[in-house]
Scaffold this active site. Structure first.
Site, PDB file in Angstrom:
ATOM      1  N   LYS A  53      33.388  31.285  39.270  1.00 14.00           N
ATOM      2  CA  LYS A  53      33.954  31.658  38.347  1.00 14.00           C
ATOM      3  C   LYS A  53      34.486  31.233  37.048  1.00 14.00           C
ATOM      4  CE  LYS A  53      36.065  35.091  41.262  1.00 14.00           C
ATOM      5  NZ  LYS A  53      37.028  35.224  42.091  1.00 14.00           N
ATOM      6  N   GLN A  97      43.301  34.153  43.288  1.00 15.17           N
ATOM      7  CA  GLN A  97      41.842  33.825  44.498  1.00 15.17           C
ATOM      8  C   GLN A  97      42.782  34.453  46.135  1.00 15.17           C
ATOM      9  OE1 GLN A  97      38.798  33.868  43.455  1.00 15.17           O
ATOM     10  NE2 GLN A  97      38.189  34.424  45.828  1.00 15.17           N
ATOM     11  N   ASP A 120      41.095  41.688  37.522  1.00 12.80           N
ATOM     12  CA  ASP A 120      40.310  42.115  38.849  1.00 12.80           C
ATOM     13  C   ASP A 120      40.240  43.244  39.162  1.00 12.80           C
ATOM     14  OD1 ASP A 120      39.300  40.027  40.830  1.00 12.80           O
ATOM     15  OD2 ASP A 120      40.585  39.181  41.031  1.00 12.80           O
TER      16      ASP A 120
HETATM   17  N1  GUN Z   1      38.801  37.117  47.157  1.00 12.85           N
HETATM   18  C1  GUN Z   1      37.538  37.623  47.465  1.00 12.85           C
HETATM   19  N2  GUN Z   1      36.847  38.335  46.553  1.00 12.85           N
HETATM   20  C2  GUN Z   1      37.767  38.498  45.480  1.00 12.85           C
HETATM   21  C3  GUN Z   1      37.924  38.988  44.005  1.00 12.85           C
HETATM   22  O1  GUN Z   1      36.789  39.502  44.062  1.00 12.85           O
HETATM   23  N3  GUN Z   1      38.617  38.541  43.698  1.00 12.85           N
HETATM   24  C4  GUN Z   1      39.560  38.001  43.856  1.00 12.85           C
HETATM   25  N4  GUN Z   1      41.508  37.536  43.187  1.00 12.85           N
HETATM   26  N5  GUN Z   1      40.482  36.762  45.340  1.00 12.85           N
HETATM   27  C5  GUN Z   1      38.755  37.605  46.230  1.00 12.85           C
END
Ligand code: GUN
Length: 287
Positions: A53, A97, A120
């Site tokens: 990311k 995350q 998100d």
């Molecule tokens: N864990 C797995 N997929 C995601 C996501 O799209 N965003 C976040 N914050 N955590 C995740």
């Protein structure tokens, strides 16, 4: 019939190139989109996702901050950091995350993020907006899937869509997006009886199960569009490669269109995170 591939890697590259232009336009107005990514603990998959990311932000000129905490951190410290980021003028998106260690109540953490920085789309307010058909931020993976259906020219109106998986991150928002697009939607999960009877009716089948090659050719209607959200690592004795939730080799002979793994939905998730972050910065202008 061998299915056409919906190439997520190529689409992600096209979109990311267009994001550079948007970031430059913002820069001319003295604005620099910024994303803060919070990682708690040492989950290896989460570490890889967060690293990717941050790298993706850098590649399109989005400022990013990575904030890392040990697994045993007091949730109060993370909440204090979120409160600070909510007020930071150089941060337009905040992402924590998931999954979080056990001492955390995920819901409390997600609700602490300012809804207008929740790139998100996991905050209850944003989930509600999506459910009402008026989304502010669309969760990145299902958003990426919708973009792929768009480039595949899949008309969803009146079609049967079946989603396997009911997670807050993929299955539920995916179902809402398909519903908002006019599909008739069925959500299947671990307690669904006779799963194949549902999946065989699907014009559009989305697999978000987390089990390698779970969807087999006999579960797929000939001519269906099959979207594979799974990213599973095969055991070393099977080559250790990445593999989706769909038995690609055999389903490809039944479906009309299919997404590969890797190179399908995966690259789209981070792409849509960038889209949401840039959009958050652009929206600030209007506010
Ligand atoms: N864990 C797995 N997929 C995601 C996501 O799209 N965003 C976040 N914050 N955590 C995740």
């Amino acid at each position: 019939m061998t299915a056409q591939l919906i190439d997520g890697k190529a689409l992600a590259e096209t979109l990311r190139a267009s994001f550079k232009d948007r970031v430059e336009t913002l820069a001319r107005q003295g604005k620099h989109p910024g994303l803060a990514v919070i990682l708690v603990g040492e989950n290896p998959a989460s570490q890889v996702y967060v690293r990717n990311k941050v790298a993706a932000c850098e590649a399109v000129g989005v400022h990013s901050e990575k904030i890392v905490y040990p697994a045993d951190v007091n949730p109060a410290a993370v909440l204090a950091k979120i409160a600070e980021l909510n007020l930071a003028p150089n941060i337009h998106g905040i992402l924590v995350q998931l999954p979080l260690p056990r001492q955390f109540d995920e819901d409390i953490i997600l609700k602490a993020i300012a809804a207008e920085k929740d790139v998100d789309g996991f905050h209850a307010e944003n989930v509600g907006a999506l459910a009402q058909g008026n989304p502010r931020f669309i969760p990145c993976t299902p958003y990426g899937v919708m973009k792929m259906l768009e480039v595949g020219k899949v008309d969803l109106r009146g079609r049967e869509a079946v989603v396997i998986g009911r997670s807050n991150i993929v299955g539920k928002p995916m179902a809402l997006l398909l519903l908002n697009a006019g599909a008739t939607v069925t959500v299947c999960h671990s307690q669904t009886r006779d799963l194949a009877a549902h999946t065989r009716r699907a014009d559009v089948l989305v697999a978000a199960v987390g089990k390698p090659r779970f969807v087999t050719a006999d579960m797929v209607k000939p001519g269906a569009v099959v979207i594979d959200v799974g990213i599973n690592r095969l055991p070393p004795e099977e080559g250790g490669k990445l593999c989706g939730d769909v038995d690609f080799t055999n389903v490809r002979e039944v479906a009309a269109q299919i997404t590969p793994v890797p190179g399908g939905v995966g690259p789209m998730t981070i792409t849509m995170l960038l889209a949401n972050t840039i959009e958050a910065a652009e929206r600030e202008d209007v506010a």
